[in-house]
Scaffold this active site. Structure first.
Site, PDB file in Angstrom:
ATOM      1  CG  HIS A  56      -0.452   0.135   2.534  1.00 27.67           C
ATOM      2  ND1 HIS A  56       0.362  -0.805   3.106  1.00 27.67           N
ATOM      3  CD2 HIS A  56      -0.610   1.103   3.469  1.00 27.67           C
ATOM      4  CE1 HIS A  56       0.676  -0.417   4.341  1.00 27.67           C
ATOM      5  NE2 HIS A  56       0.117   0.744   4.583  1.00 27.67           N
ATOM      6  CG  HIS A  58       0.006   4.530   4.663  1.00 29.39           C
ATOM      7  ND1 HIS A  58      -0.783   3.839   5.535  1.00 29.39           N
ATOM      8  CD2 HIS A  58      -0.756   5.565   4.196  1.00 29.39           C
ATOM      9  CE1 HIS A  58      -1.979   4.420   5.606  1.00 29.39           C
ATOM     10  NE2 HIS A  58      -1.991   5.457   4.794  1.00 29.39           N
ATOM     11  CG  ASP A  60       4.669   3.057   7.501  1.00 28.46           C
ATOM     12  OD1 ASP A  60       3.790   3.578   6.778  1.00 28.46           O
ATOM     13  OD2 ASP A  60       4.427   2.153   8.325  1.00 28.46           O
ATOM     14  CG  HIS A  61       4.079  -0.046   4.451  1.00 28.50           C
ATOM     15  ND1 HIS A  61       4.008  -1.319   4.959  1.00 28.50           N
ATOM     16  CD2 HIS A  61       3.554   0.763   5.410  1.00 28.50           C
ATOM     17  CE1 HIS A  61       3.447  -1.279   6.170  1.00 28.50           C
ATOM     18  NE2 HIS A  61       3.160  -0.025   6.454  1.00 28.50           N
ATOM     19  CG  HIS A 114      -4.148   0.633   6.851  1.00 32.76           C
ATOM     20  ND1 HIS A 114      -4.040   1.277   8.056  1.00 32.76           N
ATOM     21  CD2 HIS A 114      -2.971   0.850   6.196  1.00 32.76           C
ATOM     22  CE1 HIS A 114      -2.841   1.869   8.124  1.00 32.76           C
ATOM     23  NE2 HIS A 114      -2.189   1.627   7.011  1.00 32.76           N
ATOM     24  CG  ASP A 133       0.174  -1.243   7.829  1.00 33.59           C
ATOM     25  OD1 ASP A 133       0.995  -2.121   8.169  1.00 33.59           O
ATOM     26  OD2 ASP A 133       0.487  -0.046   7.716  1.00 33.59           O
ATOM     27  CG  HIS A 171       3.451  -1.551  11.525  1.00 33.34           C
ATOM     28  ND1 HIS A 171       4.316  -0.478  11.609  1.00 33.34           N
ATOM     29  CD2 HIS A 171       2.707  -1.348  10.412  1.00 33.34           C
ATOM     30  CE1 HIS A 171       4.100   0.345  10.594  1.00 33.34           C
ATOM     31  NE2 HIS A 171       3.127  -0.153   9.843  1.00 33.34           N
TER      32      HIS A 171
HETATM   33 FE    FE Z   1       2.354   0.907   8.129  1.00 28.13          FE
HETATM   34 ZN    ZN Z   2      -0.086   1.817   6.465  1.00 28.81          ZN
END
Ligand code: FE
Ligand code: ZN
Length: 255
Positions: A56, A58, A60-61, A114, A133, A171
């Protein structure tokens, strides 16, 4: 032979995963929170990156992708629905698509909730699903873009995978998830036992990811929206599971 899966802690609490096929030499990374850890893991094993699988959009990915590709060029695969906000994709995929990886079939499952356009990657032969996530160890992602019905539909699809499936999520949130889980499922002996294991693992600095679908079905409060015990505890006996899920998700948001 099942593919090798390596769990890579990244940033403060993210996970990326390497998937490696010794026979063909193909190696994928699922999500790229940062490049250094992944690059080092490839180099130290003498593996050549062939695929990047993005779950996805975001940051942080995906934040490490540009730097990773400079050192390790590879084919980037992600959701067609999110192509406009993901880094450039070589292969855009959707629910029901599959592609060959390491002599196995990799299936794409839409797990929106999410984010809308979040996908999971499933390897039926190795028996592993990469959920990022969506479904997490004892939890699920916060609903930033989707609604409870959408996430419940996504989790319900994952819940049909074989119980022995390894759940590789994005995570290390498990300890915090456990503190919440026990508040909506206080009498669940499997949950209590799992919390003991989680506390011990974290005290030693060990990851609690991956888990298995069997563990999640038995203890994850979000999957247990169908459980008569959880429904009774919430005063929602017989309510539609999506509605029970919505209540649990709201309680977690306010926890
Ligand atoms: Fe994340
Ligand atoms: Zn995420």
């Amino acid at each position: 032979m099942p593919l090798d899966i390596v769990t890579l802690p990244c940033l403060s609490d993210n996970y990326a995963f390497l998937i490696h096929d010794a026979a063909s030499g193909e190696t994928a990374v699922v999500d790229v929170p940062e490049s250094g850890v992944i690059s080092e893991a490839l180099t130290s094993r003498g593996w050549t990156l062939s695929h990047v699988l993005l779950t996805h959009h975001h940051w942080d990915h995906i934040d490490g992708l540009t730097a990773l590709l400079e050192a390790h060029p590879a084919k980037v695969i992600g959701a067609a629905a999110d192509a406009h906000r993901l880094p450039p994709l070589d292969h855009a995929v959707s629910e029901g698509d599959s592609f060959d990886f390491g002599g196995e079939t990799m299936e794409v499952i839409d797990v929106s909730g999410h984010t809308v356009g979040h996908i999971a990657f499933y390897l039926p032969q190795t028996g592993a699903v990469f959920t990022a996530d969506s479904l997490m160890a004892l939890g699920c992602g916060r609903l930033f873009e989707g609604d409870p019905d959408m996430m419940w539909t996504s989790l319900s699809k994952l819940a049909t995978l074989p119980a022995e499936t390894i759940v590789c999520s994005g995570h290390e949130y498990t300890e915090a998830n456990a503190r919440f889980a026990i508040t909506v499922d206080p009498e669940n002996p499997a949950l209590k036992a799992r919390i003991t294991d989680i506390t011990a693992a974290r005290a030693k600095g060990q990851p609690t990811v991956p888990s298995t679908m069997a563990e999640e079905l038995a203890t994850n409060p979000f999957l247990r929206a169908v459980s008569p015990d959880v429904q009774r505890f919430l005063g929602m006996t017989g309510a539609p599971p999506a509605q029970v899920f919505a209540e649990i998700r709201q309680r977690k948001d306010n926890f």
